[in-house]
Scaffold this active site. Structure first.
Site, PDB file in Angstrom:
ATOM      1  N   ASP A 150     -14.794 -24.152  43.443  1.00 23.24           N
ATOM      2  CA  ASP A 150     -13.660 -25.039  43.180  1.00 23.24           C
ATOM      3  C   ASP A 150     -13.248 -25.788  44.439  1.00 23.24           C
ATOM      4  O   ASP A 150     -12.870 -26.968  44.389  1.00 23.24           O
ATOM      5  CB  ASP A 150     -12.476 -24.237  42.645  1.00 23.24           C
ATOM      6  CG  ASP A 150     -12.632 -23.892  41.168  1.00 23.24           C
ATOM      7  OD1 ASP A 150     -13.636 -24.309  40.567  1.00 23.24           O
ATOM      8  OD2 ASP A 150     -11.751 -23.201  40.625  1.00 23.24           O
ATOM      9  N   ASP A 192     -14.501 -16.477  54.595  1.00 22.44           N
ATOM     10  CA  ASP A 192     -13.431 -17.280  55.189  1.00 22.44           C
ATOM     11  C   ASP A 192     -14.004 -18.378  56.078  1.00 22.44           C
ATOM     12  O   ASP A 192     -13.466 -19.499  56.133  1.00 22.44           O
ATOM     13  CB  ASP A 192     -12.438 -16.409  55.958  1.00 22.44           C
ATOM     14  CG  ASP A 192     -13.089 -15.328  56.787  1.00 22.44           C
ATOM     15  OD1 ASP A 192     -14.321 -15.151  56.707  1.00 22.44           O
ATOM     16  OD2 ASP A 192     -12.360 -14.635  57.522  1.00 22.44           O
ATOM     17  N   ASP A 226     -16.231 -18.240  42.631  1.00 26.29           N
ATOM     18  CA  ASP A 226     -15.235 -18.972  41.859  1.00 26.29           C
ATOM     19  C   ASP A 226     -14.394 -19.846  42.787  1.00 26.29           C
ATOM     20  O   ASP A 226     -14.196 -21.042  42.550  1.00 26.29           O
ATOM     21  CB  ASP A 226     -14.353 -17.964  41.104  1.00 26.29           C
ATOM     22  CG  ASP A 226     -13.449 -18.628  40.079  1.00 26.29           C
ATOM     23  OD1 ASP A 226     -13.555 -19.849  39.876  1.00 26.29           O
ATOM     24  OD2 ASP A 226     -12.629 -17.911  39.483  1.00 26.29           O
ATOM     25  N   LYS A 242     -18.094 -10.576  52.785  1.00 24.49           N
ATOM     26  CA  LYS A 242     -17.043 -10.165  53.722  1.00 24.49           C
ATOM     27  C   LYS A 242     -17.406  -8.778  54.235  1.00 24.49           C
ATOM     28  O   LYS A 242     -16.642  -7.810  54.161  1.00 24.49           O
ATOM     29  CB  LYS A 242     -15.679 -10.176  53.017  1.00 24.49           C
ATOM     30  CG  LYS A 242     -14.489 -10.090  53.958  1.00 24.49           C
ATOM     31  CD  LYS A 242     -14.381 -11.256  54.926  1.00 24.49           C
ATOM     32  CE  LYS A 242     -13.116 -11.109  55.766  1.00 24.49           C
ATOM     33  NZ  LYS A 242     -13.105 -12.059  56.912  1.00 24.49           N
ATOM     34  N   TYR A 259     -13.861  -9.326  38.410  1.00 26.12           N
ATOM     35  CA  TYR A 259     -13.471  -9.856  37.108  1.00 26.12           C
ATOM     36  C   TYR A 259     -13.899  -8.966  35.947  1.00 26.12           C
ATOM     37  O   TYR A 259     -13.280  -8.962  34.889  1.00 26.12           O
ATOM     38  CB  TYR A 259     -14.069 -11.246  36.888  1.00 26.12           C
ATOM     39  CG  TYR A 259     -13.493 -12.338  37.770  1.00 26.12           C
ATOM     40  CD1 TYR A 259     -12.304 -12.161  38.459  1.00 26.12           C
ATOM     41  CD2 TYR A 259     -14.153 -13.552  37.907  1.00 26.12           C
ATOM     42  CE1 TYR A 259     -11.786 -13.159  39.269  1.00 26.12           C
ATOM     43  CE2 TYR A 259     -13.640 -14.564  38.710  1.00 26.12           C
ATOM     44  CZ  TYR A 259     -12.458 -14.359  39.391  1.00 26.12           C
ATOM     45  OH  TYR A 259     -11.958 -15.353  40.181  1.00 26.12           O
TER      46      TYR A 259
END
Length: 352
Positions: free
Chosen positions: A246, A218, A242, A185, A139
């Site tokens: 959520d 994941d 993020d 990851k 970001y």
């Protein structure tokens, strides 16, 4: 007297922020609040989603209480250059405050398991703290471009950035169950290899009493809803945090139940994580619980008043049981719910 800068923002932001301020004044009557502009409304008025007068006001603030920023997908704001869009104002605010660690609690209150879409036996007792790195990663990296049919963004982290947010996660775990899950990851991303290496090294060097587990993002995306009780503190980078926070918001039953605290070098930033919900803005229908709980986190982490924060948490839990809002299957509107919280607070004196 503590000075709180309030930034109501866009959409339902002014409505839920007003509710949070009312509760804050009830439980901590000595605080001073000062309102300023941010987001799309700030651009309309000042030509900047994070105006200079708002920046200046932060200099002597003890904490910042934020509503929401942004508009509908077809809003004219979304056709502005990226640096003038409402969300750019939010990113600039976080950077200006030096807020690198975002704390997002995911908690199912006893007796409120029925609000969760999960089976009661899965929702019962869930108490997760997601610690999201907030100032780095994809970001914020300046190495980005959109040209014709080619575009790229870059995810970049340094060891100091990883260590400072990991320290917050380990500190939080020391106050809780002593377990941290670091999410990455690392099987396909070099930046995640660095993340995993540095988090592990910090734990081995300074936090040996903490049980540290590494998991792929994941896998966590599946397990955090399939078996949420396996998690205590979860720490991860900006993009993964993020998405996971959520996703985890489904567990209590609504984004309207998800507060947050962003901590770092300066005044803390406290905000609900739900969006601006322009479709219901101005109708008095918004669930203010997350904004009120964010004010509770402000009391705890921003002003060092844990007793007052506990008061707020208990009052919100009682109001949710007695007067659930429409997004939770009830009938309470913004004002009804806020008044229910205030009545619950009146049963005990304000705590300094």
């Amino acid at each position: 007297m503590p000075k709180i800068i309030t930034l109501p923002g866009d959409g339902i932001g002014p409505e839920v922020t007003a509710a949070a301020v009312a509760v804050l004044r009830e439980v901590a009557p000595d605080v001073i609040t000062e309102e300023h502009a941010i987001g799309g409304g700030a651009f309309d008025t000042h030509g900047d989603p994070f105006p200079q007068r708002t920046r200046d006001a932060l200099q002597d603030a003890d904490a910042v209480l934020l509503g929401t920023v942004g508009g509908a997908h077809d809003s004219p704001w979304n056709r502005l250059p990226r640096h003038l869009r409402p969300e750019s104002g939010l990113l600039a605010l976080r950077k200006a405050l030096g807020c690198y660690a975002n704390l997002r609690p995911v908690r199912v209150q006893p007796g409120l398991e029925h609000l969760s879409p999960l089976k009661p036996e899965l929702a019962r007792g869930v108490d997760i703290l997601i610690v999201r790195e907030l100032l780095g990663g994809i970001y914020f990296d300046g190495d980005r471009r959109l040209e014709g049919h080619v575009a790229y963004n870059t995810m970049r982290y340094t060891t100091p950035e990883v260590e400072r947010v990991a320290k917050v996660a380990f500190w939080a775990a020391e106050q809780r169950k002593g377990r941290v899950t670091s999410v990455d990851k690392a099987n396909v991303l070099e930046v995640s290899e660095l993340w995993r290496r540095d988090v592990q090294a910090l734990r081995d060097r300074e936090y040996r009493s903490i049980h540290l587990n590494h998991e792929y993002v994941d896998s966590v995306a599946m397990l955090i809803v399939a078996n949420p009780s396996r998690y205590d503190v979860v720490v991860t980078e900006n993009l993964f945090g993020d998405i996971l926070s959520d996703l985890a918001a489904v567990i209590p039953g609504s984004l309207g139940l998800m507060p947050s605290a962003s901590l770092g070098d300066g005044p803390g930033l406290f905000e609900p994580i739900h969006g601006s919900a322009p479709d219901i803005a101005g109708q008095g229908m918004a669930n203010p619980a997350a904004a009120i709980q964010s004010a509770g986190m402000l009391l705890r982490h921003g002003l060092g008043r844990p007793d007052a924060a506990n008061q707020v948490d208990r009052a919100v839990a009682l109001a949710l049981r007695q007067h659930p809002t429409r997004d939770l299957g009830g009938q309470a509107d913004t004002q009804t719910f806020t008044q229910a919280v205030l009545r619950a607070l009146e049963t005990s004196p304000a705590v300094g």
